[in-house]
Each structure stands twice: as C-alpha cells, then as structure tokens.
Design a protein around this motif. Structure first.
Motif, PDB file in Angstrom:
ATOM      1  N   HIS A 339       0.836  -1.211   0.000  1.00 33.76           N
ATOM      2  CA  HIS A 339       0.000   0.000   0.000  1.00 33.76           C
ATOM      3  C   HIS A 339       0.863   1.250   0.000  1.00 33.76           C
ATOM      4  O   HIS A 339       0.626   2.189  -0.751  1.00 33.76           O
ATOM      5  CB  HIS A 339      -0.909   0.018   1.233  1.00 33.76           C
ATOM      6  N   ILE A 340       1.867   1.249   0.897  1.00 30.52           N
ATOM      7  CA  ILE A 340       2.742   2.412   1.007  1.00 30.52           C
ATOM      8  C   ILE A 340       3.562   2.564  -0.270  1.00 30.52           C
ATOM      9  O   ILE A 340       3.683   3.649  -0.841  1.00 30.52           O
ATOM     10  CB  ILE A 340       3.693   2.265   2.221  1.00 30.52           C
ATOM     11  N   LEU A 341       4.092   1.426  -0.760  1.00 30.76           N
ATOM     12  CA  LEU A 341       4.904   1.441  -1.980  1.00 30.76           C
ATOM     13  C   LEU A 341       4.110   2.058  -3.129  1.00 30.76           C
ATOM     14  O   LEU A 341       4.564   2.984  -3.797  1.00 30.76           O
ATOM     15  CB  LEU A 341       5.325   0.011  -2.334  1.00 30.76           C
ATOM     16  N   TYR A 342       2.901   1.547  -3.330  1.00 27.26           N
ATOM     17  CA  TYR A 342       2.112   2.033  -4.468  1.00 27.26           C
ATOM     18  C   TYR A 342       1.643   3.463  -4.256  1.00 27.26           C
ATOM     19  O   TYR A 342       1.530   4.224  -5.209  1.00 27.26           O
ATOM     20  CB  TYR A 342       0.931   1.102  -4.742  1.00 27.26           C
ATOM     21  N   GLN A 343       1.371   3.803  -2.994  1.00 22.50           N
ATOM     22  CA  GLN A 343       0.960   5.182  -2.741  1.00 22.50           C
ATOM     23  C   GLN A 343       2.025   6.160  -3.263  1.00 22.50           C
ATOM     24  O   GLN A 343       1.708   7.101  -3.991  1.00 22.50           O
ATOM     25  CB  GLN A 343       0.746   5.419  -1.244  1.00 22.50           C
ATOM     26  N   PHE A 344       3.288   5.899  -2.936  1.00 21.83           N
ATOM     27  CA  PHE A 344       4.337   6.832  -3.342  1.00 21.83           C
ATOM     28  C   PHE A 344       4.686   6.687  -4.823  1.00 21.83           C
ATOM     29  O   PHE A 344       4.984   7.670  -5.496  1.00 21.83           O
ATOM     30  CB  PHE A 344       5.584   6.651  -2.459  1.00 21.83           C
ATOM     31  N   LEU A 345       4.589   5.453  -5.311  1.00 17.46           N
ATOM     32  CA  LEU A 345       4.875   5.243  -6.730  1.00 17.46           C
ATOM     33  C   LEU A 345       3.810   5.941  -7.578  1.00 17.46           C
ATOM     34  O   LEU A 345       4.123   6.645  -8.548  1.00 17.46           O
ATOM     35  CB  LEU A 345       4.895   3.744  -7.020  1.00 17.46           C
ATOM     36  N   ILE A 346       2.569   5.769  -7.191  1.00 19.46           N
ATOM     37  CA  ILE A 346       1.473   6.413  -7.925  1.00 19.46           C
ATOM     38  C   ILE A 346       1.638   7.923  -7.849  1.00 19.46           C
ATOM     39  O   ILE A 346       1.412   8.640  -8.821  1.00 19.46           O
ATOM     40  CB  ILE A 346       0.106   5.968  -7.356  1.00 19.46           C
ATOM     41  N   GLU A 347       2.079   8.390  -6.680  1.00 19.18           N
ATOM     42  CA  GLU A 347       2.270   9.830  -6.550  1.00 19.18           C
ATOM     43  C   GLU A 347       3.323  10.333  -7.535  1.00 19.18           C
ATOM     44  O   GLU A 347       3.105  11.336  -8.222  1.00 19.18           O
ATOM     45  CB  GLU A 347       2.679  10.184  -5.117  1.00 19.18           C
ATOM     46  N   SER A 348       4.450   9.638  -7.639  1.00 18.78           N
ATOM     47  CA  SER A 348       5.498  10.154  -8.533  1.00 18.78           C
ATOM     48  C   SER A 348       5.101   9.984  -9.999  1.00 18.78           C
ATOM     49  O   SER A 348       5.392  10.849 -10.825  1.00 18.78           O
ATOM     50  CB  SER A 348       6.850   9.508  -8.238  1.00 18.78           C
ATOM     51  N   VAL A 349       4.389   8.899 -10.313  1.00 15.82           N
ATOM     52  CA  VAL A 349       3.938   8.723 -11.705  1.00 15.82           C
ATOM     53  C   VAL A 349       2.895   9.786 -12.060  1.00 15.82           C
ATOM     54  O   VAL A 349       2.959  10.404 -13.123  1.00 15.82           O
ATOM     55  CB  VAL A 349       3.372   7.300 -11.933  1.00 15.82           C
ATOM     56  N   THR A 350       1.961  10.011 -11.140  1.00 21.39           N
ATOM     57  CA  THR A 350       0.939  11.024 -11.388  1.00 21.39           C
ATOM     58  C   THR A 350       1.584  12.390 -11.562  1.00 21.39           C
ATOM     59  O   THR A 350       1.252  13.142 -12.491  1.00 21.39           O
ATOM     60  CB  THR A 350      -0.059  11.068 -10.206  1.00 21.39           C
ATOM     61  N   LEU A 351       2.517  12.678 -10.665  1.00 19.48           N
ATOM     62  CA  LEU A 351       3.209  13.961 -10.715  1.00 19.48           C
ATOM     63  C   LEU A 351       3.899  14.152 -12.065  1.00 19.48           C
ATOM     64  O   LEU A 351       3.720  15.170 -12.743  1.00 19.48           O
ATOM     65  CB  LEU A 351       4.241  13.986  -9.581  1.00 19.48           C
ATOM     66  N   SER A 352       4.660  13.139 -12.481  1.00 18.54           N
ATOM     67  CA  SER A 352       5.421  13.308 -13.720  1.00 18.54           C
ATOM     68  C   SER A 352       4.489  13.304 -14.932  1.00 18.54           C
ATOM     69  O   SER A 352       4.740  14.001 -15.910  1.00 18.54           O
ATOM     70  CB  SER A 352       6.482  12.225 -13.844  1.00 18.54           C
ATOM     71  N   THR A 353       3.394  12.548 -14.864  1.00 20.03           N
ATOM     72  CA  THR A 353       2.460  12.548 -15.987  1.00 20.03           C
ATOM     73  C   THR A 353       1.774  13.908 -16.100  1.00 20.03           C
ATOM     74  O   THR A 353       1.606  14.439 -17.206  1.00 20.03           O
ATOM     75  CB  THR A 353       1.413  11.435 -15.818  1.00 20.03           C
TER      76      THR A 353
END
Ligand code: ATP
Ligand code: MG
Lengths: 426, 233
Positions: A339-353
């Motif tokens: 959950h934590i891993l994906y939370q931050f991964l999704i955040e950086s992907v969303t940010l860069s997208t």
C-alpha cells in the motif's frame, strides 16, 4: 459484517484500493502545489522542448512530403550528377545538361508525355524604386501544366515567348507585395537582373511546391534566361519529365539513360554524368531524414527526462522523510508495505504525468507561437506546426515512465520503514 | 472458563534493542494472559518498557524471543504484511500524540483503517459516521485536526480505533496531553467501550487514570512486578 457487505468488499477489491491510493496521491500533490510544480519542472521543460521541436519539424516535413506527393508518381527529374565531383563549383563547370538534351529525351523516349527544361537563378528585381531579390525560373509553357500552376491575372508563358526569346515574365503572388505592384500590373515592366521584362501574368497564391516558395518567384522564357545568364547557366539545367503512366517509370528511366549517354558520348564503363530522381526516392529521403532527426531529438529528450527524473527522485525522497509520521500512522492502522509502496509510486507517476501533460500543452503552444512569429517575420510560407499523435503518447509515456523509474527507490524506502520508528519520527 | 475467552497469551516475551556494541534489554521475559472483554492498565515508571510491551501486544513489533498468541494466532511467526492485516482487522490504537493525518478531515481520519480493509466508500462513510456519533463528534466530521481541541482530536483517534470493530483496543497514555477534565471524559468513554464488550489495554503512569481499569499490571525494568484485580468502587 453482513454477507452482502462482504460481497461488495470483494468486488471493490483491487481497483478500489488503487483508486483510493490515486486519490491520496492527487491530494498530496495538490497540498503542495508549488513544490509539485518545481519538482516536475524538468519534465515539463523536457516534454515542452520535444513537442515544440518535433511538431515544428514535422510541420516542415509534412509540407515537403505534401509538395512531392502532389507531383505524383509519374514525375521524374534529371539533373547533372553533381556527386561525380567532390567540389560543387567544379561539378557545375564540368557537367553538362542542356536544352538539346531535353529535346533529345522528348524525341527519343516514347514514354515521355511532357517535358520541360528549367534554369534557376536568384536575382535582383525592381520596380519604380522598389528593390528586392527573388528566384528566377527560366522555363516554358509545359512547366505550368506539369506543376499545376494557374494564373490569377493574365497568362503563363506561351511557346511563342520561348521561341521569340521575349522579355516577358509571370509573377508569383508575393512579388506583388515585394515590389508594391497592384493587381492590374499586367502589361507593366519590371527589372529582373539587368533586363527589363513585361509582366504577362500573375500566378494564384500556392505556397510551397517542389520549387520552394513559388509565390516568391518570377518565371521567364528559358531562351531569354539563357541569354541573360549565359552559357554556364545554360549548361546545367534541370529537366522535369512527366511520363504517360507511373508503371512505365523503370522503362522510361532506362531509355532516358541510354539517350543521355549517347548525347554525352559516354563510353562503356563510364559513369553517368546525369542523375534521375523520382518522387519515390525523394519521399524516401525526406522520411529517412525525418526519422533520423526525430531520433536525435528523442535522444536529447531522453537525457532531459533523466535529469527531470532525478529531480523527482530527490523531492520524493524528501517527501518520504517529511511524511515518515504519516507512513507510521498508515502502517499502524493496517497499511501493508505494498500500500505504502504504491501510494508513493502512484504519486510520482501522477506527478510526472501531470508534468508531461503540462509540457505537452505548453509545447503545443510554443510550437504554434513560433510558427506564427516566423510567418509574420521570416517566411510567409512557413508550414504550420504539426503535432503527431505519436508524439503526444510518446512524451506522456516517457514522462510517466520517468516517474515510475525514479519513483521506485523513494517508494521502496517508504515501504520498508518500521511502523514504530516511523511513528516515533519527529 | 473455556479457552475461547483467552484473547492474549504472551509467554516469556523478550525485546532487546541493539545500542552500539551493547544490547539494551527493554523487556526481560513478560508473561501475560488477557481474556476477552477485560480492561487492563499497564503502569510503571518512565522507561520501564510499557510502550514496548504495548507495541508487541498490538502487533506493531515482533519480540526478540518468546511466544505471543493473539486469538490463537502465533503473532511472533508472522511477516510484516500479516502483522499489518492483523492490526487492520483486530486492533485499534490510541496514542498520546493522537497521530491524526493533518491534511485529512476528522471523517477521513476515522475512515483510514477501512480503506486498507477494502471497504467501499459508501459503507466506509457510514461506518465512520457511526463511530463519530458514538463519540458525539459527528458535527465536527469535516473539521481538520488543527481545527479541533486536544480532547476532540483524541476522540477522533478513539473513533478511528473502534471503527473496524477490533477485538482489542490499545491506548498508550491517551490522556497524557490532556487536562484533567478532558481526561475524565476520555476515560469515561473508554470505560463505556469496555462495558460494551471491547477488550482494552491502557498504558499510563497516572494512578487516577489507571483507577478506571479493574486490572492493573505494574512493570519495572522490563518485568511484570505485580498483577492485581481491584474491586471496582
Ligand atoms: N528503538 C529503540 N532503540 C533503543 N532503545 C529503545 C528503543 N525503543 C525503546 N527503547 C528503550 O527501551 C526502554 C523502554 O522504552 P518504552 O518506550 O517501552 O518505555 P515506557 O515505559 O513506555 O516509558 P514512558 O513512560 O516514558 O513512555 C527505554 O529505556 C527506551 O530507551
Ligand atoms: Mg511509553
């Protein structure tokens, strides 16, 4: 929990959780807007640059392609084989392609439908105190029909003009502006180089063609041009040939080659001193050049995005540290590592997208603005920017990919935190 | 009494912390059995290992050695993810520092455990609202933590701890940051929770607070020194 609730829970499952993590990511990004913006600035600029450059380039390529495609598959050009000599000026001196070559091809190649010899020079033009320069094309009546040029006023060059070496000219539309001529200028006289020419026609606006910007050009009889520009010009003409059927192209080229070798007295084993160029070859060359330059731009962008990605990783690491307490709280109430891993991964992907989207929009704007400026200053015929769909997907894909790659390390770091230590973190 | 009534069974729990080259023994062999529905206060001086024990019992941490069965599950053998799931389903935490997410509203804070339990949004809101209603805080559902008083913040944390209907509620000095009046209110609500059947373990060093619990365990230097059941007045 009731059975119905449990049922709903399993339906909600994976995607529901993913949506939830996405929502958390968006909120975190929004909560620190300015920082988020600065974080993805690298990505924004990278994508902006690629979209702007590629779309301007693509616009130019598309317009080139359009010009040559307009010629049709039944057209070919014959030019002196400049590649025989390393030095271009030496090549011009040594090689010959003359009006009589064109006549020989017309007579002895049965596949030929129409043919015209072309002499091109840049020269000064003037009219009542207005001075400028333009492209001067010495040619004949068939030139207009082969390249679908239509006069807006008056007429195009006629066979008689060439035969009688008349000092007449047909103007491209932009020349009117250049010399401050009015629409009813037909019959008036202008200076081209050191000769005085009577205007017999003005062409319709057409924009770019194989011959560059045909609106910024004047057309005079080939014979008159040879008189004016001398023997050297007369010896290195360009010959445009239209054959009766595109299927006859190979046969025509073979025959033309034989005729010209005979004309030039080439012996067996000697290389051709002329070259035939077909539409297919030109299109292939343009496409090749286009893909090479796109590749080069792509490589530059790759580097930019790596720089942008490092920026993202940097800020995400700071963000993980700052939010250690939050991570601890989430873990304490039951968040798993994933959950934590994906939370931050999704955040950086969303940010860069998001950065990619912003870059795309800005790049689109910059490209169109640049073209508009070029239009009003340098070249009125500069082709409009063209943003291919693949550029959008590619740049967004790259941005997302960068976010994913550079977001992994901070996300893994966050997910490996010990819940108690994370809660204790001040 | 049958075995199903036993919720917590800890045998010889040891927790060591490496301190440079040496090892600090925070817990030196704790045995503890807690039945369902009990209300237990763990007391002792600062640094005696109360929080450490609570973290072990709350599945936030694993012991260096010893056995811990929670409702029959051997917690000491579980992976980090299995512990997370256990915390999510079986345990509610209340901390001295509240530990609310500052950017989220009261309601969202209470919903947090349900997100990880994959409860769909509509039900999640409903369950969180019910928990807030129990604490009479539903009117503050959309306030952010910094718009609430300390007591209210701790009540949000209590709502969050009970929203997933856990077997066990853990409170580490829940009144440590509150004045005595607010403290009494919080303790009254926790007692009410216990009266409704929730098992409650409370860490405190204030006798007034411990007095709410019918069973008081004293701990010193990582060992239980007394375990007494007091008659409720
Ligand atoms: N991560 C750690 N690393 C090293 N030592 C630790 C760690 N966590 C706790 N300790 C030590 O273990 C001992 C017990 O700590 P614990 O937090 O359980 O005490 P406590 O009884 O809760 O005290 P307080 O009443 O002050 O909260 C303390 O001496 C503390 O310094
Ligand atoms: Mg403590």
């Amino acid at each position: 929990m009731t059975a119905a609730a449990l049922d709903k829970k399993s339906i909600y499952g994976f995607w529901g959780t993913l949506m939830e993590l996405f929502r958390i990511a968006l909120r975190a990004i929004w909560a620190s807007k300015m920082r988020s913006f600065l974080t993805v600035l690298g990505i924004i600029i990278g994508v902006l640059a690629v979209v702007a450059v590629v779309s301007i380039m693509q616009g130019v390529f598309q317009s080139f392609l359009g010009r040559f495609e307009a010629l049709g598959g039944d057209t070919l050009f014959i030019e002196p084989n400049y590649r025989l000599y390393k030095d271009y000026s030496e090549a011009v001196k040594r090689l010959k392609l003359t009006y009589s070559d064109a006549q020989a091809v017309a007579q002895d190649v049965p596949q030929v439908k129409e043919i015209c010899a072309i002499l091109n020079r840049q020269d000064a033009i003037s009219f009542h105190g207005h001075h400028d320069t333009t492209q001067v094309w010495g040619t004949g009546d068939s030139f207009a029909s082969m390249n679908s040029f239509t006069p807006e006023y008056g007429r195009f060059l006629a066979p008689m003009d060439v035969a009688a070496r008349r000092k007449v000219c047909v103007l491209g539309h932009e020349v009117l502006d250049k010399l401050a001529l009015s629409d009813d200028c037909v019959g008036q006289e202008i200076q081209i180089g050191h000769g005085t020419f009577q205007i017999v026609g003005v062409l319709q606006k057409k924009g770019g063609s194989v011959f560059g910007n045909q609106d910024d050009a004047v057309f005079i009889p080939l014979s008159t041009a040879i008189l004016q520009y001398g023997q050297e010009a007369a010896d290195s003409l360009l010959i445009q040939v239209q054959i009766r059927d595109p299927k006859l192209m190979d046969a025509a080229i073979e025959r033309i080659s034989a005729v010209l070798r005979r004309q030039h007295g080439l012996k067996f084993g000697q290389q051709d001193d002329f070259r035939t160029v077909t539409q297919d070859e030109i299109l292939k060359q343009i496409k090749e050049f286009s893909s090479i330059s796109t590749l080069v731009v792509g490589a530059i962008v790759g580097i930019t995005l790596i720089v942008g990605g490092i920026g993202i990783m940097n800020i995400m690491l700071v963000s993980v540290t700052e939010r250690t307490r939050e991570i601890g709280i989430r873990m304490a109430v039951g968040a798993k590592r994933a959950h934590i891993l994906y939370q931050f991964l999704i955040e950086s992907v969303t940010l860069s997208t998001l950065g990619g989207v912003l870059g795309l929009v800005l790049g689109w704007g910059v490209a169109h603005l640049t073209v508009a400026i070029l239009h009003h200053t340098v070249a009125e015929s500069f082709p409009p920017a063209y943003v291919p769909v693949w550029v959008m997907f590619l740049s967004l894909g790259f941005a997302a990919f960068t976010g994913a790659v550079f977001g992994v390390y901070p996300a893994v770091k966050a997910s490996r935190l010990d819940p108690i230590e994370a809660l204790r973190y001040e | 009494m049958n075995g199903d009534d036993v919720l917590i069974q800890a045998r010889n729990l040891v927790k060591d912390y490496p301190m440079g080259d040496e090892v600090y023994h925070a817990l030196r062999g704790v045995d503890l059995t807690v039945k369902r529905g009990e209300f237990l206060a763990i007391m002792g001086p600062s640094g005696s290992g109360k929080s450490t024990l609570l973290h072990l019992l709350g599945c936030l941490d694993t012991p260096t050695s010893g056995e811990y069965l929670l409702a029959g599950t051997p917690v000491h053998t579980l992976t980090a993810d299995a512990l997370a799931e256990l915390r999510n389903r079986e345990i509610g935490f209340i901390f001295q520092m509240f530990f609310l997410l500052p950017r989220s509203s009261a309601l969202e804070n209470v919903e947090l455990p349900l997100i990880y339990a994959k409860v769909p949004p509509a039900e999640r809101h409903q369950m969180a609202l019910e928990a807030l209603q129990f604490l009479k805080l539903e009117t503050h559902a959309h306030h952010k933590p910094n718009q609430l008083s300390g007591g209210q913040r701790q009540q949000i944390a209590i709502a969050r701890a009970l929203v997933n209907k856990p077997s066990l509620i853990m409170a580490d000095e829940p009144t440590g940051n509150l004045d005595s009046a607010t403290s009494d209110k919080i303790m009254a609500q926790l007692s009410e929770l216990n009266a409704m059947g929730n098992t409650l373990i409370l860490v405190t060093h204030e006798p007034d607070v411990a007095a709410y619990a019918p069973r008081q365990v004293r701990i010193r230097d990582g060992k239980i020194v007394s375990d007494e059941r007091v008659k409720k007045p």
